[in-house]
Design a protein around this motif. Structure first.
Motif, short mmCIF file in Angstrom:
data_model
loop_
_atom_site.label_atom_id
_atom_site.label_comp_id
_atom_site.label_asym_id
_atom_site.label_seq_id
_atom_site.Cartn_x
_atom_site.Cartn_y
_atom_site.Cartn_z
N LEU A 1 0.82 -1.21 0.00
CA LEU A 1 0.00 0.00 0.00
C LEU A 1 0.85 1.26 0.00
N VAL A 2 1.97 1.20 0.72
CA VAL A 2 2.84 2.37 0.79
C VAL A 2 3.34 2.76 -0.59
N ASN A 3 3.66 1.78 -1.40
CA ASN A 3 4.18 2.07 -2.74
C ASN A 3 3.12 2.62 -3.69
N GLN A 4 1.86 2.54 -3.31
CA GLN A 4 0.78 3.09 -4.13
C GLN A 4 0.52 4.56 -3.83
N LEU A 5 1.17 5.10 -2.81
CA LEU A 5 1.01 6.51 -2.46
C LEU A 5 1.65 7.41 -3.51
N PRO A 6 1.14 8.62 -3.66
CA PRO A 6 1.83 9.58 -4.53
C PRO A 6 3.26 9.82 -4.01
N ASP A 7 4.15 10.15 -4.92
CA ASP A 7 5.56 10.32 -4.56
C ASP A 7 5.76 11.28 -3.38
N ALA A 8 5.08 12.41 -3.40
CA ALA A 8 5.25 13.40 -2.33
C ALA A 8 4.86 12.81 -0.97
N ASN A 9 3.78 12.06 -0.93
CA ASN A 9 3.33 11.45 0.32
C ASN A 9 4.33 10.39 0.80
N LEU A 10 4.82 9.61 -0.14
CA LEU A 10 5.79 8.57 0.20
C LEU A 10 7.07 9.18 0.75
N ILE A 11 7.54 10.23 0.13
CA ILE A 11 8.76 10.90 0.61
C ILE A 11 8.55 11.46 2.01
N LEU A 12 7.41 12.08 2.24
CA LEU A 12 7.11 12.62 3.56
C LEU A 12 7.07 11.52 4.60
N LEU A 13 6.36 10.43 4.32
CA LEU A 13 6.29 9.31 5.27
C LEU A 13 7.66 8.70 5.51
N ARG A 14 8.43 8.58 4.46
CA ARG A 14 9.78 8.00 4.59
C ARG A 14 10.64 8.85 5.53
N HIS A 15 10.58 10.14 5.38
CA HIS A 15 11.35 11.02 6.26
C HIS A 15 10.81 11.00 7.68
N LEU A 16 9.49 11.06 7.82
CA LEU A 16 8.89 11.04 9.15
C LEU A 16 9.26 9.76 9.90
N PHE A 17 9.09 8.62 9.25
CA PHE A 17 9.40 7.37 9.93
C PHE A 17 10.89 7.14 10.04
N GLY A 18 11.67 7.77 9.19
CA GLY A 18 13.13 7.74 9.37
C GLY A 18 13.52 8.43 10.65
N VAL A 19 12.93 9.59 10.92
CA VAL A 19 13.20 10.33 12.15
C VAL A 19 12.72 9.53 13.36
N LEU A 20 11.50 9.00 13.27
CA LEU A 20 10.95 8.22 14.39
C LEU A 20 11.80 6.98 14.66
N HIS A 21 12.23 6.31 13.60
CA HIS A 21 13.09 5.14 13.75
C HIS A 21 14.42 5.52 14.41
N HIS A 22 14.97 6.64 14.00
CA HIS A 22 16.23 7.12 14.58
C HIS A 22 16.06 7.41 16.08
N ILE A 23 14.96 8.04 16.44
CA ILE A 23 14.68 8.31 17.86
C ILE A 23 14.53 7.00 18.62
N GLU A 24 13.82 6.05 18.02
CA GLU A 24 13.60 4.76 18.67
C GLU A 24 14.91 4.00 18.86
N GLN A 25 15.84 4.15 17.95
CA GLN A 25 17.13 3.49 18.06
C GLN A 25 17.93 3.99 19.27
N ASN A 26 17.57 5.17 19.78
CA ASN A 26 18.24 5.74 20.95
C ASN A 26 17.36 5.67 22.20
N SER A 27 16.44 4.71 22.22
CA SER A 27 15.48 4.62 23.33
C SER A 27 16.15 4.32 24.67
N GLY A 28 17.34 3.76 24.65
CA GLY A 28 18.06 3.53 25.90
C GLY A 28 18.41 4.82 26.61
N VAL A 29 18.55 5.88 25.86
CA VAL A 29 18.89 7.19 26.42
C VAL A 29 17.64 8.05 26.59
#
Length: 87
Positions: free
Chosen positions: A1-29
């Motif tokens: 389903l993600v790949n069916q999104l318009p490019d702009a939406n996919l890029i936005l979600l990719r960046h948003l979840f990239g940031v969230l994933h990065h924060i989650e990777q530092n959950s020990g701190v």
């Protein structure tokens, strides 16, 4: 389903979840694991189209939080393994 999104939406979600994933990777701190992040972010991402009672809103929020948590935890597989390269 993600790949069916318009490019702009996919890029936005990719960046948003990239940031969230990065924060989650530092959950020990920062104490912000995928579950905690999902609880904070979910109510702002998706909501019911029309007002409903508090019970239905609570169920809906829990479902969205589960989806957001899943997307955070699996962001590399969903949005591409190079998600860390966004930083």
């Amino acid at each position: 389903l993600v790949n069916q999104l318009p490019d702009a939406n996919l890029i936005l979600l990719r960046h948003l979840f990239g940031v969230l994933h990065h924060i989650e990777q530092n959950s020990g701190v920062n104490q912000m694991n995928a579950f905690n992040l999902a609880l904070c972010i979910a109510p702002n991402m998706l909501w019911l189209p029309s007002p409903t009672g508090p019970e239905e809103e609570s169920r809906s929020t829990k479902k969205v939080a589960m989806l957001v948590q899943f997307l955070i935890e699996n962001s590399a597989e969903i949005f591409g393994g190079d998600i860390a390269s966004l930083f």
